[in-house]
Design a protein around this motif. Sequence first.
Motif, PDB file in Angstrom:
ATOM      1  N   GLY A 190       2.717 -21.418 -30.012  1.00 46.83           N
ATOM      2  CA  GLY A 190       2.966 -22.460 -30.744  1.00 46.83           C
ATOM      3  C   GLY A 190       1.897 -22.956 -32.058  1.00 46.83           C
ATOM      4  O   GLY A 190       2.273 -23.825 -32.719  1.00 46.83           O
ATOM      5  N   PHE A 191       1.033 -21.856 -32.156  1.00 45.75           N
ATOM      6  CA  PHE A 191       0.025 -22.127 -33.321  1.00 45.75           C
ATOM      7  C   PHE A 191       0.768 -21.434 -34.564  1.00 45.75           C
ATOM      8  O   PHE A 191       1.518 -20.841 -34.547  1.00 45.75           O
ATOM      9  CB  PHE A 191      -1.432 -21.526 -33.212  1.00 45.75           C
ATOM     10  N   GLU A 192       0.178 -22.147 -35.751  1.00 42.10           N
ATOM     11  CA  GLU A 192       0.759 -21.954 -36.879  1.00 42.10           C
ATOM     12  C   GLU A 192       0.093 -20.298 -37.603  1.00 42.10           C
ATOM     13  O   GLU A 192      -1.241 -20.282 -37.514  1.00 42.10           O
ATOM     14  CB  GLU A 192       0.623 -23.007 -37.955  1.00 42.10           C
ATOM     15  N   VAL A 193       1.049 -19.634 -37.948  1.00 39.16           N
ATOM     16  CA  VAL A 193       0.761 -18.357 -38.535  1.00 39.16           C
ATOM     17  C   VAL A 193       0.936 -18.423 -40.097  1.00 39.16           C
ATOM     18  O   VAL A 193       1.839 -18.715 -40.451  1.00 39.16           O
ATOM     19  CB  VAL A 193       1.371 -16.999 -37.988  1.00 39.16           C
ATOM     20  N   THR A 194      -0.017 -17.584 -40.792  1.00 35.41           N
ATOM     21  CA  THR A 194       0.322 -17.818 -42.275  1.00 35.41           C
ATOM     22  C   THR A 194       0.445 -16.360 -42.976  1.00 35.41           C
ATOM     23  O   THR A 194      -0.727 -15.557 -42.999  1.00 35.41           O
ATOM     24  CB  THR A 194      -0.638 -18.695 -42.979  1.00 35.41           C
ATOM     25  N   MET A 223       5.882  -8.753 -55.959  1.00 32.65           N
ATOM     26  CA  MET A 223       5.333  -9.512 -54.744  1.00 32.65           C
ATOM     27  C   MET A 223       4.289  -8.651 -53.952  1.00 32.65           C
ATOM     28  O   MET A 223       4.460  -7.612 -53.543  1.00 32.65           O
ATOM     29  CB  MET A 223       6.594  -9.671 -53.842  1.00 32.65           C
ATOM     30  N   VAL A 224       2.973  -9.195 -54.003  1.00 29.76           N
ATOM     31  CA  VAL A 224       2.015  -8.451 -53.302  1.00 29.76           C
ATOM     32  C   VAL A 224       1.527  -9.369 -51.898  1.00 29.76           C
ATOM     33  O   VAL A 224       1.170 -10.609 -52.213  1.00 29.76           O
ATOM     34  CB  VAL A 224       0.922  -8.247 -54.306  1.00 29.76           C
ATOM     35  N   LEU A 225       1.577  -8.764 -50.749  1.00 28.38           N
ATOM     36  CA  LEU A 225       0.737  -9.357 -49.718  1.00 28.38           C
ATOM     37  C   LEU A 225      -0.601  -9.368 -49.734  1.00 28.38           C
ATOM     38  O   LEU A 225      -1.026  -8.363 -49.891  1.00 28.38           O
ATOM     39  CB  LEU A 225       1.390  -8.994 -48.298  1.00 28.38           C
ATOM     40  N   VAL A 226      -1.149 -10.502 -49.801  1.00 29.57           N
ATOM     41  CA  VAL A 226      -2.851 -10.469 -49.979  1.00 29.57           C
ATOM     42  C   VAL A 226      -3.627 -10.975 -48.797  1.00 29.57           C
ATOM     43  O   VAL A 226      -4.511 -10.423 -48.563  1.00 29.57           O
ATOM     44  CB  VAL A 226      -3.015 -11.440 -51.296  1.00 29.57           C
ATOM     45  N   HIS A 227      -3.136 -12.019 -48.146  1.00 31.54           N
ATOM     46  CA  HIS A 227      -4.117 -12.239 -46.806  1.00 31.54           C
ATOM     47  C   HIS A 227      -3.303 -12.901 -45.753  1.00 31.54           C
ATOM     48  O   HIS A 227      -1.924 -13.454 -46.080  1.00 31.54           O
ATOM     49  CB  HIS A 227      -5.164 -13.121 -47.334  1.00 31.54           C
ATOM     50  N   SER A 228      -3.466 -13.173 -44.598  1.00 37.39           N
ATOM     51  CA  SER A 228      -2.950 -13.652 -43.447  1.00 37.39           C
ATOM     52  C   SER A 228      -3.986 -14.506 -42.636  1.00 37.39           C
ATOM     53  O   SER A 228      -5.308 -14.270 -42.673  1.00 37.39           O
ATOM     54  CB  SER A 228      -2.233 -12.712 -42.528  1.00 37.39           C
ATOM     55  N   HIS A 229      -3.434 -15.549 -42.111  1.00 37.94           N
ATOM     56  CA  HIS A 229      -4.319 -16.053 -41.002  1.00 37.94           C
ATOM     57  C   HIS A 229      -3.583 -16.097 -39.456  1.00 37.94           C
ATOM     58  O   HIS A 229      -2.297 -16.450 -39.504  1.00 37.94           O
ATOM     59  CB  HIS A 229      -4.497 -17.578 -41.445  1.00 37.94           C
ATOM     60  N   LEU A 230      -4.488 -15.764 -38.679  1.00 40.88           N
ATOM     61  CA  LEU A 230      -3.760 -15.563 -37.218  1.00 40.88           C
ATOM     62  C   LEU A 230      -4.688 -16.396 -36.320  1.00 40.88           C
ATOM     63  O   LEU A 230      -5.742 -15.843 -36.224  1.00 40.88           O
ATOM     64  CB  LEU A 230      -3.406 -14.202 -36.798  1.00 40.88           C
ATOM     65  N   GLY A 271      -6.558  -4.009 -44.943  1.00 42.30           N
ATOM     66  CA  GLY A 271      -7.287  -5.467 -45.008  1.00 42.30           C
ATOM     67  C   GLY A 271      -8.308  -5.336 -44.175  1.00 42.30           C
ATOM     68  O   GLY A 271      -8.659  -4.712 -43.498  1.00 42.30           O
ATOM     69  N   THR A 272      -9.226  -6.593 -44.168  1.00 42.42           N
ATOM     70  CA  THR A 272     -10.599  -6.815 -43.709  1.00 42.42           C
ATOM     71  C   THR A 272     -10.231  -7.935 -42.958  1.00 42.42           C
ATOM     72  O   THR A 272      -9.807  -9.174 -43.134  1.00 42.42           O
ATOM     73  CB  THR A 272     -11.442  -7.029 -44.577  1.00 42.42           C
ATOM     74  N   GLN A 273     -10.585  -7.741 -41.628  1.00 42.98           N
ATOM     75  CA  GLN A 273     -10.441  -8.827 -40.480  1.00 42.98           C
ATOM     76  C   GLN A 273     -11.788  -9.571 -40.481  1.00 42.98           C
ATOM     77  O   GLN A 273     -13.037  -8.901 -40.215  1.00 42.98           O
ATOM     78  CB  GLN A 273     -10.251  -8.502 -39.192  1.00 42.98           C
ATOM     79  N   GLY A 300     -10.006 -17.828 -34.235  1.00 41.89           N
ATOM     80  CA  GLY A 300      -8.824 -16.873 -34.744  1.00 41.89           C
ATOM     81  C   GLY A 300      -9.359 -16.056 -35.951  1.00 41.89           C
ATOM     82  O   GLY A 300     -10.488 -15.959 -35.994  1.00 41.89           O
ATOM     83  N   TYR A 301      -8.599 -15.653 -36.929  1.00 45.79           N
ATOM     84  CA  TYR A 301      -9.232 -14.746 -37.900  1.00 45.79           C
ATOM     85  C   TYR A 301      -8.265 -14.643 -38.855  1.00 45.79           C
ATOM     86  O   TYR A 301      -7.140 -15.156 -38.959  1.00 45.79           O
ATOM     87  CB  TYR A 301      -9.177 -13.229 -37.168  1.00 45.79           C
ATOM     88  N   PHE A 302      -8.872 -14.134 -40.222  1.00 42.65           N
ATOM     89  CA  PHE A 302      -8.183 -14.076 -41.420  1.00 42.65           C
ATOM     90  C   PHE A 302      -8.064 -12.393 -41.776  1.00 42.65           C
ATOM     91  O   PHE A 302      -9.087 -11.678 -41.185  1.00 42.65           O
ATOM     92  CB  PHE A 302      -9.041 -14.617 -42.461  1.00 42.65           C
ATOM     93  N   ILE A 303      -7.164 -12.115 -42.198  1.00 46.80           N
ATOM     94  CA  ILE A 303      -7.019 -10.628 -42.689  1.00 46.80           C
ATOM     95  C   ILE A 303      -6.878 -10.839 -44.226  1.00 46.80           C
ATOM     96  O   ILE A 303      -5.979 -11.221 -44.600  1.00 46.80           O
ATOM     97  CB  ILE A 303      -5.872 -10.025 -42.089  1.00 46.80           C
TER      98      ILE A 303
END
Length: 157
Positions: A58-62, A72-79, A93-95, A102-105
């Motif tokens: 149920g948590f938000e992923v970005t 269009m370039v994927l630059v970062h994610s938040h999990l 990417g770098t975690q 949680g973590y950012f990539i």
Amino acid sequence: MRDTTVRGGLFALLLLCVAGPGAADDLVATHEDGREITRLSVPEGTEWCVLWHHSVEGFEVTDCYENREGRMVLVHSHLPDFAAGLDHIPGRGTQVSDGQGGYFILDIDEPVPGDAYVLRPGLGPVDHRLRVGDTIVSLSAVAPRERVRIALVRSAE
């Protein structure tokens, strides 16, 4: 015979200024039959994100993208967790920790082939959304479980 080199060069420079870097691009989401769901302005350098709630936890992923020279370039994610289906792929990417479990990539910098992809928005609480600045559009509200094409396109201006 007149020399048109300077005039032609000035015309080319004018075209570059009007249609070159900084030209308006749009993020467009469409139904499978091509009907537009939304069109959001994303000039070069603009970031936008796809947000959703993990179907189990149920948590938000970005996942965040950027318009880089019309690509269009994927630059970062938040999990927020290593829940089912979420993980970091070494070399992509770098975690780093988000300081809350949680973590950012970061620095993914991965161009999206064809500057578009297809997403099937989840139902109800999953709520797949597009966010550009303060504007948020729920894809799940208008096209749950449908094939939705998300594309970066040159605007018709």
